[in-house]
Each structure stands twice: as structure tokens, then as C-alpha cells.
Write an enzyme that holds these catalytic residues in place. Structure first.
Site, mmCIF file in Angstrom:
data_model
loop_
_atom_site.group_PDB
_atom_site.id
_atom_site.type_symbol
_atom_site.label_atom_id
_atom_site.label_comp_id
_atom_site.label_asym_id
_atom_site.label_seq_id
_atom_site.Cartn_x
_atom_site.Cartn_y
_atom_site.Cartn_z
ATOM 1 N N ASP A 431 0.825 -1.209 0.000
ATOM 2 C CA ASP A 431 0.000 0.000 0.000
ATOM 3 C C ASP A 431 0.860 1.260 0.000
ATOM 4 O OD1 ASP A 431 -2.600 1.403 0.441
ATOM 5 O OD2 ASP A 431 -1.650 1.937 2.345
ATOM 6 N N GLU A 484 1.285 -0.387 -5.132
ATOM 7 C CA GLU A 484 0.346 0.709 -5.399
ATOM 8 C C GLU A 484 1.191 1.974 -5.478
ATOM 9 O OE1 GLU A 484 -3.471 3.135 -3.592
ATOM 10 O OE2 GLU A 484 -1.921 2.336 -2.284
#
Length: 754
Positions: A431, A484
Site C-alpha cells: 500500500d 500501489e
């Protein structure tokens, strides 16, 4: 949690016996007031000199009498003197000159009990462990730190260890000591800043935390165990003793063939899921499904739809539902919202039995400020940067790991390996990588600290990410890591030895933003924005991309995917069907967030289940059927997946017909150069008869998929199953096919020789 028992102003102690005036008296006072940094120097069995009697010292608050019992015979060998009214006892065993195994027999006002003394057991961490922990290279630190049920000297109990180098005193508190921080102060291994103790009467399932006194003497909020393998169900915050028991895995076949599922040439279609809101049990207070129930319901559902992988929004333990798991505190614990660690293993095993890979959203970039968490852990900025310009995320009100500390890197690197090894997960989607790469991420001038070269790159974080990818790929064959990452940072998905960050794949955020923005426009205006659909191919093969239609696109007022589409209900569904067709035929691996497969109208919320009743309506049911067929087509046609990351597998046929909002492109197989798939998209509501498309090779082009088919809720405009090529040059190619383009539709045609 039981009421915390803290040190402080206590009732004045009873007048001490003469023994209290001995050199021990200062140590006794420190033990009684939970302020001794070396409790093992005072408590337990000691010899004051050669040929001197053995002494046993114990602090048992509330005890009236204490006897020392020989473990071998079971007989008392001496009664202790109570030398401090709070419950400090000293037994001088004049007839014992050598240490021996013993137990304590203690009389309380209402009962007499016998138990092992935690202070008769020596170190629980070996010298090699201490060396590696101090060095920050202990890749299996989770096997030593935290709480581990084990047997020492024939006695069952739990070994506790925690890193808190700047603490003045650390105690483990829990169900096994009435949450009294005076009872079990720990030994400090100064070489590594780790505190340890073996608690012989602790058992699996008991709750615990660490009571820490900072270097300045301030008592901190009780801290959860950073290495806890299980935690209480929120809003409770205690850690739970669990350990690392073995599990009878049934996924040998999956493990044998897993490598092929993550390969760049493999079909990878990911169903992104938030377990707490995929479905609930309304008749039982709208409770969460358990991991075992999810194994029985979610896994067959995903398999039926043809997805190859499930990606879980973080299931690492987190206190706040509204964070969706992206503010974790228990990095080593699957959330108790859905059951036990064994239940989660059952879910993983079920995925593998169905031939489905399982990815975890992993959050190494930041952590929440909850007082029981990692922040200010030992009274100092231990895990986070001290300078808020480096250690505080303004956007998320979270703290940023200090990647310059080897111990912090070790904590996180071990965590990545832990999920891949202990839970046999098939990959990590990391993330917020962009926030980790740049020191000035979301900061104004003066709000960030340049690196040692004066630049904005976070050198420590970059080194961490590279090392994480080297270790995960090096230790676990067949896994994948996915970044990401939303910037133009180069070579995110290139090997470290070639100068990259080492990820296997990167989310293509640019493609997602451009194409969704295009699709949201009324078709009459799309001609002016045509190249929002084509621009992504300029950089498509610079990385190994995943095309993400993720949870981030259906929250915070953005609306659901179906509601982004223009027009009436029929046109909304036709637009979305055409878009999905374009996505599944476009180079790149696929990701779709739950609810998108059937056209969820409402914006997603973590607080409720998806609207499954919509599947009873024809348009929603048709979209659902289309997603199933798109997955089947993507997996079945090699040109659509073998060259997802290879520019040799893609050619534009028609990229510039903005007036008609039509695109046409060719996908080619990496194995068979004559295996061609032609894709044509019409992003207007007007059917187009006689639309000619150039093709390289002659043959019959069979209509493999038409998003306007009646079974999907479309109007049924198409090409009667396929068309034959003509020797008419078009689009710079020697042959061509003449098609009827359905309104707001995507056609996929496979060439058949002959």
C-alpha cells in the site's frame, strides 16, 4: 480488559522485619514499587557467597505466608519471612548450599496455592538470537519476540519478549497475573534492548499486554504486543497468547504449480475484497462472516466467476473499522473479526484447493496513533521518526516508520516473510508506495527534510522496499509483490539488480484515472477526449502493470462504477459492459473490486454488506454473466494474457477514429505468431454497420465475445458469430473485415485459419 493495576501511591507498608534493613532493602523497595530494571538480580534463588545458604526471594502481593517446596520431593524445605508488608518474602534455606529446582506454596486469605516461580528460569533468548536482533538481521524474529508457548526444564508456560531498549522497566501483564505490573517485571538483554521472561503458569488463549515505564519514570499506556499472533475482538485491545502451532495444510498441488500462476505470461485476474462487507449475516445482528464461512461462500463464488486471485484489503489487526484495515496495529495477527488464526489458515487452504491465489494488502508505510500501539512505544520515538516532518502523515493522521533503524526494518521485513511462510499467502500488494518513496509526499515547502544529498527521495525507504522484494522473491518461489504506486518513479517492477525497486507488478493508476474520466463523459463529448483511452499505451510496457478498478474508486463521494456511467439505466450498463470488455482485452493484468461485477448502485461502505439482491434484476444479472465470460475469455485466449507485459503482443489497428469514438487493436500470442485476436470498441450509443477493420492475416474472425449480447442485457447487435476476411487493404494492412459495431459495445474476435 480488567482494570489496570498501576504503581503509585500505595498504602504505607507494614513495618519491615530486620531483614529489610539488609543491602537488599533498596532493591526490595524498587521491586515493590515496580521500579527495578533488573528484577532477576533480586528475585528468585540466590547464593550470597560460597558455602552460604541459598535464599529464595519472591514478591507476591496479597500473600500471607510463603513456603519453598523442593520440586523433586514435593516437600516444603523452608518458610519465608515476610520482609515487606506489600508481600515481599525471603526464605533463607540454611541446610541448602547448592541451587535446586523449587516451587512456591503461597497462602492467601481464601486459599493456599502452589506454582512455579517465574524467576527460577534463566534466559529464553539464545546468544545468536540476541546477536541477530541487535544487528537487525533476524529474519525470523517473529519466532523469538512476542509470546511463545513452550516448555522449559519440563515446565509448560509462555516465553514473552519485547523490544523496548529505552524503557526503565517492562512487565508483562495479563490474565495470569491479575494485570498487576508489579508481579512479572522482565529481564533486560541490554545487548539488544529486548526484555524477556518465561511465565510458567501462562497458557494459550490468555490475554496480555506490556506495562512499560519510560526512561523518565513515566508509566505509559499498556501496549499491545507488536508480535502478537492473535488479538481481542475490537473494541478490546489486548493481545492473546497463541504461538505458532503447526497446521495440516492440504495445498501440496497448489504449491507445486503456483509459480505458473504469478508469471508475466499467466492470466492474472484479481477480485479485490473487503471481508467485513462482502456479505454479512443480517439475521444474527448483521455480524461478520467467519473465515470458515467465507471459505464456503466467497471461494466458490470467486471460482465460479473465473478470477484467478483474491486480494484482501488488510486483515492485519486494526482497531478502527473505518480504516478498512489500512491503519493496522497487529501486523502479525489476522483480525479476530472473522475468527482465529487457524480459521484464517482454513480460508487460505480453501483458496488453494480451488486453484485461487491469495494476496494480502500490506501496509509497511505508516501506523495509527492509538495509545496501545507502536507510537512512543518505550517512552521514545522507537518505531517512528521523532521529527514530525519525517514521522507524521498529515493526510492520514498516522505515524511513519523510521526506516533508518535496522530494528524497524527487521520488524517489517520479518512480517512480509511471516505472511508468506506461516500463512502460505501468494503475494503482497504494498500500500501507498508513493508516500514511501518521496520525503515531500503531500507536504509543502518547509514541511519536509531533504535526504543527505539534498533530494526528495526517501533513501532509507527505497532501500527497505528493494530488500523486501529481494527477500520475498528469494525465499518464496512463485509469489508476487504488487506496488500501489501513482507517480512516474522508474522501474518499480524491474529487478533490483537492474536498478529497479524489485516489485513483480505495479498498479496502473494513470490508466485507471484516464479511462474512468473518459467513460464518465456523455458520448457526444467523447470525441474530444478520445486519447484518454489511447494515452496509456505510450507507457504501457515500461512496467509490468495491473489495471486496477479498486476500492479507492468507489468511496468518498466518487460513487459506484455503474453510477459513474452516463445516460439512462440501459446506457449505464452498456457503457460499463463496453468498458469491462476494453479492460479485459487491454494489455495488463486485471483487478476488480467487489460489487463491480454486478453493478452495485450504492457507493461502497465498510459498514454494510454488498447489495446482493440486485442480482435478481436482469441488467445486474447480465453484467455478472459478462464478467464471468470475460474472465473465461481472458484465461482461455493466450493472446489476451501471454503478452500482457510484452509490446510485441499489441498493435493499434485504429487509434484515431475520434469522430466515431471507435478503437480497434490487435493482440498476438507469444507462442503462435498467427494466433490473432482483434478487439473493436464503439463508445457511442449508435450501432455502426459496415465498419471496416484492417487485419494482417486472412481467415475467419469468430466473434468470441460481444458485450451487447442479449444474455448480458444488451440489444443483440452483432455479426452472426463471425466474419470472413477480404483481400481489401485497410488500415495499412493487406486484408480487412467488415463489422457491425453494436452500440456502446466491445467486440472480441479470434482469427481462425482457413
Amino acid at each position: 480488559m480488567p482494570n489496570d493495576i498501576r504503581t503509585g501511591n500505595r498504602a504505607k507498608a507494614q513495618e519491615a522485619s530486620p531483614k529489610a534493613a539488609s543491602p537488599l532493602s533498596g532493591g526490595i523497595e524498587a521491586i515493590v514499587h515496580a521500579d527495578h530494571g533488573d528484577p532477576f538480580a533480586i528475585l528468585g534463588m540466590h547464593q550470597t557467597g560460597k558455602d552460604q545458604p541459598v535464599e529464595v526471594r519472591a514478591f507476591i502481593p496479597g500473600a500471607e505466608k510463603l513456603w519453598v517446596v523442593d520440586s523433586a520431593s514435593g516437600d516444603p524445605v523452608g518458610e519465608a519471612d515476610k520482609v515487606h508488608g506489600e508481600g515481599f518474602f525471603v526464605a533463607v534455606l540454611s541446610d541448602r548450599k547448592e541451587p535446586f529446582r523449587y516451587r512456591l506454596r503461597v497462602q492467601f486469605p481464601l486459599a493456599t496455592v502452589e506454582f512455579e516461580d517465574a524467576y527460577r528460569f534463566w534466559s529464553v533468548l539464545g546468544e545468536l538470537d540476541i546477536h541477530l536482533l541487535a544487528e537487525g538481521t533476524h529474519l525470523k524474529s517473529f519466532e523469538r519476540l512476542g509470546a511463545h508457548p513452550r516448555e522449559i526444564d519440563g515446565v509448560a508456560g509462555v516465553a514473552f519478549a519485547v523490544w523496548a531498549p529505552n524503557a526503565r522497566r517492562v512487565s508483562v501483564v495479563g490474565d495470569f497475573c491479575d494485570w498487576d505490573g508489579r508481579r512479572l517485571p522482565m529481564r533486560k538483554r541490554t545487548e539488544a534492548g529486548v526484555w524477556e521472561i518465561f511465565v510458567p503458569h501462562a497458557t494459550v488463549g490468555q490475554r496480555y499486554k506490556f506495562e512499560i515505564k519510560g526512561a523518565g519514570g513515566d508509566l505509559l499506556p499498556l501496549k499491545s504486543d507488536p508480535y502478537a499472533f492473535q488479538a481481542e475482538f475490537r473494541p478490546q485491545t489486548a493481545s492473546v497468547v497463541h504461538g505458532l502451532p503447526s497446521y495440516d495444510w492440504q495445498d501440496a498441488e497448489w504449491q507445486r504449480t503456483r509459480s505458473a500462476s504469478a508469471d508475466l505470461t499467466a492470466p492474472i485476474s484479481i477480485y479485490e475484497v473487503h471481508l467485513g462487507s462482502w456479505a454479512r449475516v443480517p439475521e444474527e445482528g448483521d455480524r461478520f462472516l467467519t473465515y470458515r464461512e467465507l471459505a464456503e461462500r466467497l471461494v466458490p463464488y470467486v471460482k465460479d466467476l473465473g478470477f484467478t486471485h483474491i486480494e484482501l484489503l488488510p486483515i492485519t489487526e486494526h482497531p478502527f473499522d473505518g480504516s478498512w484495515g489500512y491503519q493496522p496495529i497487529g501486523m502479525y495477527a489476522p483480525t479476530s473479526r472473522h475468527g482465529t488464526p487457524e480459521d484464517f489458515k482454513y480460508f487460505v487452504d480453501a483458496c488453494h484447493a480451488a486453484g485461487i491465489g491469495l494476496l494480502l494488502d500490506w501496509v509497511p508505510g505508516h501506523f495509527p496513533t492509538d495509545p496501545h500501539g507502536l507510537g512512543w512505544f518505550d517512552g521514545t520515538h522507537l518505531y517512528e521518526h521523532a521529527d514530525p516532518r519525517q514521522g507524521y502523515h498529515q493526510d492520514w493522521n498516522t505515524l511513519i516508520y523510521n526506516f533508518g533503524r535496522t530494528e524497524v526494518q527487521n520488524f517489517l521485513l520479518g512480517n512480509a516473510l511471516f505472511w508468506l511462510e506461516h500463512y502460505r499467502l501468494d503475494g503482497l500488494r504494498v500500500d501507498a508506495v508513493a508516500s514511501m518513496l518521496y520525503l515531500d509526499y503531500s507536504r509543502k515547502a518547509g514541511e519536509w527534510v531533504p535526504n543527505r544529498f539534498g533530494g526528495r527521495e526517501n533513501l532509507e525507504s527505497i532501500a527497505f522496499l528493494k530488500r523486501m522484494n529481494e527477500l520475498t522473491y528469494g525465499h518464496h518461489q512463485g509469489i508476487m509483490t504488487v506496488a500501489e504506486e501513482s507517480t512516474a518513479w522508474p522501474a518499480v517492477s524491474r529487478p533490483v539488480y537492474l536498478g529497479g525497486l524489485g516489485f513483480g507488478y505495479k498498479w496502473n493508476m494513470g490508466w485507471m484515472h484516464d479511462t474512468l474520466e473518459y467513460m464518465a463523459k456523455d458520448p457526444i463529448h467523447r470525441r474530444y477526449h478520445h486519447h484518454q483511452l489511447t494515452f496509456g499505451l505510450i507507457y504501457q510496457f515500461s512496467e509490468n502493470f495491473v489495471l486496477p478498478l479498486s476500492h479507492d474508486e468507489v468511496v468518498h463521494g466518487k460513487g459506484s462504477l455503474i453510477n459513474k456511467m452516463p445516460g439512462d439505466d440501459w446506457q449505464k450498463f452498456a457503457n460499463l459492459r463496453a468498458y469491462y470488455g476494453f479492460m479485459f482485452a487491454h494489455p495488463g493484468k486485471k483487478l476488480l473490486f467487489m460489487g463491480g461485477e454486478f453493478g452495485q448502485w450504492r457507493e461502497w461502505s465498510e459498514a454494510r454488506s454488498l447489495d446482493w439482491h440486485l442480482l435478481e434484476e436482469p441488467l445486474h444479472h447480465g453484467l455478472h454473466a459478462l464478467v464471468r465470460d470475460l474472465n473465461g475469455m481472458y484465461r482461455g485466449l493466450k493472446p489476451l494474457h501471454q503478452t500482457d507485459c510484452d509490446p510485441a503482443g499489441f498493435e493499434w489497428i485504429e487509434a484515431n477514429d475520434s469522430d466515431n469514438s471507435v478503437l480497434a487493436f490487435l493482440r498476438k500470442s507469444g507462442e503462435d505468431p498467427e494466433h490473432h485476436v482483434v478487439v473493436v470498441c464503439n463508445f457511442t450509443p449508435m450501432p455502426r454497420d459496415g465498419y471496416r477493420v484492417g487485419v494482417t492475416l486472412p481467415g475467419r474472425y469468430e466473434e468470441v465475445l460481444n458485450t451487447d449480447a442479449p444474455e448480458y442485457g444488451g440489444s443483440g447487435v452483432g455479426n452472426a458469430g463471425g466474419v470472413a476476411s477480404e483481400e481489401t487493404e485497410w488500415h495499412g494492412r493487406p486484408h480487412s473485415i467488415t463489422l457491425t459495431l453494436p452500440p456502446l459495445g466491445t467486440l472480441v474476435l479470434e482469427r481462425k485459419a482457413g
